[in-house]
Design an enzyme around this catalytic site. Structure first.
Site, PDB file in Angstrom:
ATOM      1  N   GLU A 113       0.277   3.166   7.019  1.00 26.84           N
ATOM      2  CA  GLU A 113      -0.799   4.130   6.723  1.00 26.84           C
ATOM      3  C   GLU A 113      -1.685   4.383   7.939  1.00 26.84           C
ATOM      4  OE1 GLU A 113      -0.526   5.725   4.096  1.00 26.84           O
ATOM      5  OE2 GLU A 113       0.399   4.454   2.560  1.00 26.84           O
ATOM      6  N   HIS A 124      -7.520  -0.323   2.768  1.00 23.23           N
ATOM      7  CA  HIS A 124      -6.695   0.158   1.663  1.00 23.23           C
ATOM      8  C   HIS A 124      -6.132  -1.036   0.913  1.00 23.23           C
ATOM      9  CE1 HIS A 124      -3.664   2.166  -0.688  1.00 23.23           C
ATOM     10  NE2 HIS A 124      -2.680   1.578  -0.036  1.00 23.23           N
ATOM     11  N   HIS A 141      -4.614  -2.496  -3.325  1.00 25.27           N
ATOM     12  CA  HIS A 141      -3.998  -2.137  -4.606  1.00 25.27           C
ATOM     13  C   HIS A 141      -4.665  -2.919  -5.745  1.00 25.27           C
ATOM     14  CE1 HIS A 141       0.054  -1.190  -2.315  1.00 25.27           C
ATOM     15  NE2 HIS A 141      -0.906  -0.330  -2.026  1.00 25.27           N
TER      16      HIS A 141
END
Ligand code: 2HA
Ligand code: ZN
Length: 276
Positions: free
Chosen positions: A116, A140, A142
């Site tokens: 990313e 980032h 999850h």
């Protein structure tokens, strides 16, 4: 100074490990980048190498020309950052056009910075400009509760911001500008990077539907704390939905948010204070 002895790298590693311990980084999930301060680059310069090959970023970030980033590696596990930082992480330099990067430290067994990287660099570019240079961390992860809500709530900035504000009184103070939502898209490429960085012009938090969350902040504490607060709020909403199917007997009302904003000195956009 050795990179691993520096405060910024210690902070970077601790944040990655904190995220792992929260359960937000299954397998190789998630990525973290930190835009280094010039004095931090100077302090570790003797431990960097400048003979690596220049490689395409996959997008153009002229505002990031000449910057140095600490980054997690593509396919690397947050679980291993503490024990094998030189294998799991990198320091990368961006070229003078913002088109290429080279690895100056880390990734000792090969590899490249996070898949990313285009999203991270475009977000850094937007947030550096919007914050007068203060924002340095893009994260980032999850987190499960936030992802679960992307199957239940409408995929709008209004729905996510208002529902998550309502779940904890601190939320509108921690993320007063709100939350942006990106519909499901293929990760890793330029399109999702453009969509996310567009939202990051207004917000410090973007949620990727059925995937995860992006946060931006000035330092590791603020950025980790932001992700943690949003995910905690999402957890409360998941509990409310689980208990009641979504009916709330009572909640914080628009005028109460307006009073909170005055007392805490924050501006809450009226678009999130609609009557339901
Ligand atoms: O595997 O989280 O979005 C890393 C990711 C990609
Ligand atoms: Zn991801």
């Amino acid at each position: 100074m050795k990179v691993l002895e520096s405060n910024f790298m210690q902070g970077f590693m601790r944040m990655a490990d904190d995220g792992w311990q929260q359960g937000w980084h299954e397998r190789n999930g998630g990525n973290l980048t930190y835009r280094m301060k010039p004095e931090e680059v100077e302090a570790v310069r003797e431990d960097l190498s400048f003979d690596g090959e220049w490689k395409d970023i996959g997008t153009t970030v002229p505002g990031m020309a000449g910057e140095f980033f600490a980054a997690t590696g593509s396919g690397k596990y947050f679980r291993n950052v503490m024990t094998a930082p030189e294998d799991s992480c990198a320091i990368c330099e961006i070229d003078d056009k913002g088109e290429k990067y080279r690895v100056c430290w880390g990734l000792v067994n090969g590899g490249r910075p996070t898949s990313e990287f285009p999203s991270h660099l475009m977000n850094h570019e937007v947030k550096k400009a919007a914050s007068g240079g203060k924002h340095r961390v893009i994260y980032h992860a999850h987190p499960a509760n936030t992802i679960a809500l992307t199957f239940v709530l409408p995929l709008t900035d209004e729905a996510f911001t208002r529902e998550l504000w309502e779940m904890a009184t601190e939320c509108p103070v921690v993320f007063p500008s709100g939350i942006g939502v990106v519909p499901w898209m293929v990760p890793g490429g330029r399109d999702i990077a453009v969509a996310t960085s567009e939202l990051m012009k207004q917000y410090d938090v973007a949620i990727w539907a059925h995937h995860g969350m992006f946060c931006s902040g000035e330092d590791f504490d603020l950025t980790f704390g932001l992700m943690h607060t949003v995910e905690k709020s999402a957890e409360i909403l998941v509990k409310v939905y689980s208990m009641t199917g979504g009916t709330k007997r009572q909640t914080i009302q628009p005028d109460e948010f307006r009073h909170l904003a005055v007392d805490f000195g924050v501006t809450l956009p009226e678009k999130f204070l609609f009557e339901k």
